[in-house]
Each structure stands twice: as C-alpha cells, then as structure tokens.
Design an enzyme around this catalytic site. Structure first.
Site: not given
Ligand SMILES: *Cc1c(COP(=O)(O)O)cnc(C)c1O
Length: 403
Positions: A202
């Site tokens: 991210k």
């Molecule tokens: C990355 C992601 C998540 C989950 O996040 P984590 O930090 O990995 O638990 C949830 N929703 C979307 C759309 C994502 O891209």
C-alpha cells in the site's frame, strides 16, 4: 498468423530472451534510513506498544486526510472489523458491498454475524454502482461498504445520500486510496468511517497495520475501545494517573498497533506526497504509452476523482486477441514483469459459493471485468527503465497474440 509475424520477437514463454533479467514486482514498499532510524529510536525507548507514538501517528494521519479522529489498528482487516462493529452490525443485519475487492472487505461483515449483500459495479471505474446498491437496500441494511478500487474514489456522495436516507452508515474501504480526492475533498473525511491498510504494497507501510478515520466522536470512542479488549481507558493513561482500576464495557479484541509500527508510519507519512506524485506520473506514462493499443483498455478517471493509483489495472479486449487473459498473464510473467490480477470477485470464492450460496452470473459486470483484468507494476520506487520495460513487454506480448 498474419504477414508481419516474421518480424515478431520470440516471447520468453516460447524460449526467447525476456525483456528483463529480474522480476519486477507489481508492488513493494520503500524504506529509507530515516524509517530505520525512527524504528530504532522506539526500540530503545520505554514504550514498544500503547505509548506516545500511537497517538502521534493518529493525529498526523487525521490531519493529512482531513478527518477529526483517527484510530490505529493492527491491520486493515482489523480496522474493517472495528468499523463493522462501530456501525452496529449484528446478527440479522445486512451491509451492501462490492464483489470487486479483496475478500477482507466482505469478511468483516461476516465477523459481526451480519450478511454481506453484494451489488454490481459500474463498468468504467469498477466501483459500486449506486443504482445497483439502491436496488439492494432493505429494512435490514445497516451499512454500505464501498471500496475505492485501484485508488479511484467510489461514488461517495450518491452512496452517502443513499445510506443516510436509509438510516445506514457509509463505510469506505480506502485501502487503495490514501491521498486520493473526491470533488476536491480528501478521502478520509467524507464517509462516516474510512478504513486504510498499511500492508507493504500500500502507499504507506507499518509492516502490518490499519487505520479508521471518522468525524464522529462517538464512533471514534467505540473504535478505541474495540481495539483494546473493550476497555474504556488505555494502559498509559492509567499508569500516568497512578490508577489500577479499569472497566471492560464491550467485547473487544487486541487489535492494537505497536509504537514500533507507528514510528515507521509517522516516518512514511512524511514521504506520502512524493509517493503519490510518482504513482501519478507512472499512471500518466502508462496511459500515454497504451493510447494507440486498441487491444488494451486503460483505467478510467472520472472528473470528480483524483485517484491515488494503488493499482494500474488494464482490461484486455479479448475479442481482438487469439488467447485469453491467462496466456497473456503467463507471457508477461515470463518476460519478468510481475503482473497480478485484482480481483477474483469475492462471491466466486468457494466459501462464498458453498457456505453462502453465491454463484457465477450473479454480478455480470464484475465477472466480465475479472476475465480481462491484469494489474501492471505500480510502486513509488519504480525507475524510468522499469516503466519502459513494462510498456515494451506488454507491446511485445500483445503483438504476438493480435488476431
Ligand atoms: C489490503 C486490503 C485490505 C486488507 O488490509 P490488511 O492490512 O492486509 O489486513 C482490505 N481491503 C482492501 C481493498 C485491500 O486492498
């Protein structure tokens, strides 16, 4: 094969030389010496968790996204769970969400014993289609859970109005959209609650981590309790006040984010603008590079959106190609371009089919998009040569398979 096939370069998948020697991933973190230093300082301090870095990170983050409150969680998934809890979702309730997402978005509704109700997406952005959502509203709807797919903000105003007229809350899963804007407003202060993820792919990473932002004091209070066992004060407050007494007032979890992680988050947050600028530059380069390639449809940006470009998902015009997405994907991987696919529509996962009765054909726009999607590499530290390699490899592979 057409006449020009004699000029085609042999694909790596057929024994030719790959465009790159080393695999380029689709996403990765950028960590510099400042990040390392920030973490080391916390490791030598008194507080590894529940210390001052947590509140500091929350404050800076809230400021950055234009929200009154920010509550840190141990992951984006835990943050989604917190938002589902704070929205009051429980047994017998429904929340309307998109199939075009990572499964955690819908799973958090199930954690609360409520039912995820999917609505199909709009063809251009692949974000929730407000008309489809409207058709799914019922007396049980407690929340609309939108996703900003690839970093393009969902139709937040329309969805917000639908939710409010219905006495429901709008929760925005902005895991892709830190730094995005919708009609000039920053994502994070628009929906009732906005959820972010700090997974390494991210925009900002804390290893694992997440955040919920809100302008509602009551929701923020509930979120803080939920991530700390349902306890109504935090350890440091008690230590500072010299008190031992505390009360558990709701059934929460240990979803706290450590000071180690928050120090990394604070340091990463300072580089967010540079990160966003670089992602927007790469997106513009891709879009320009594929303008004359009719076999490829590039992502659409609506006038009201300024996307954050977590992903750059292209769609293949399969009617113009002699092979399907699978073959193109494998050919690109053989060229050492680390493409990916986002997403297998959530309702098509075995758990959702077998345990919850969803089936193929239920959400045709999402399903048709899925057959065509390929995410190209997109991350802050991509070099110019990396971007060129991706463009070259895609052209090479497409040229081979044009009908
Ligand atoms: C990355 C992601 C998540 C989950 O996040 P984590 O930090 O990995 O638990 C949830 N929703 C979307 C759309 C994502 O891209």
């Amino acid at each position: 094969m057409n006449a020009s096939s004699t000029n085609l370069e042999t694909l790596a998948i057929h024994g030719g030389t790959p465009v790159r020697e080393k695999l380029l991933p689709y996403g990765r973190q950028s960590i510099d010496d400042g990040d390392v230093q920030a973490v080391v300082e916390v490791l030598k301090s008194d507080w590894l968790t529940t210390g001052p870095k947590v509140g500091e990170f929350e404050e800076r983050f809230a400021e950055r996204v234009g929200a009154k409150h920010a509550v840190a969680f141990s992951s984006g998934t835990a943050a989604l769970h917190g938002a589902a809890f704070a929205a009051g979702l429980g047994t017998g309730d429904e929340a309307i969400t998109t199939p075009m997402t990572f499964c955690a978005t819908a799973n958090c509704i199930l954690y609360q014993g409520a039912a995820p109700i999917f609505a199909d997406v709009s063809r251009d952005t692949l974000n929730l289609d407000p008309d489809q959502v409207s058709a799914k509203l019922s007396s049980r709807t407690k929340a609309i859970l939108a996703v900003d797919y690839a970093g393009h903000p969902a139709a937040l105003e329309e969805l917000g109005e639908l939710a409010h007229r219905h006495g429901a809350l709008l929760i925005e899963d902005a895991s892709h959209a830190l730094g995005a804007e919708h009609r000039g407003k920053r994502v994070g202060g628009i929906a009732n609650m906005t959820v972010f993820s700090f997974h390494p792919v991210k925009h900002l990473t804390t290893g694992e981590g997440g955040m919920v932002t809100t302008n509602d004091h009551g929701l923020a209070e509930t979120l803080r309790r939920f991530r700390n066992h349902g306890i109504s004060s935090e350890a440091r407050q008690r230590q500072e006040a010299g008190q031992w007494y505390y009360e558990m007032v709701l059934l929460g979890f240990n979803y706290r984010l450590t000071d180690i992680a928050c120090a990394l988050g604070l340091s990463q947050l300072r580089k967010l603008d540079a990160n966003l600028a670089r992602r927007r530059e790469i997106a513009a380069q891709y879009t320009a590079a594929f303008r004359d390639l009719p076999e490829v449809t590039v992502p659409v940006t609506r006038d009201e959106g300024n996307p954050a470009w977590h992903l750059y998902p292209i769609r293949l015009q399969l009617e113009m190609l002699s092979v399907g997405r699978g073959e193109i994907f494998r050919a690109l991987r053989a060229e050492n371009i680390g493409v990916n696919v986002h997403y297998i529509p959530v309702h098509l996962h075995p758990y959702y089919r077998e345990r919850l009765g969803h089936k193929e054909g239920d959400y045709p726009v999402a399903e048709e998009a899925y057959e065509r999607l390929i995410s190209l590499p997109m991350f802050h530290s991509m070099a110019e040569t990396d971007v060129k390699d991706v463009c070259q490899a895609l052209r090479k592979v497409i040229a081979q398979y044009v009908k």
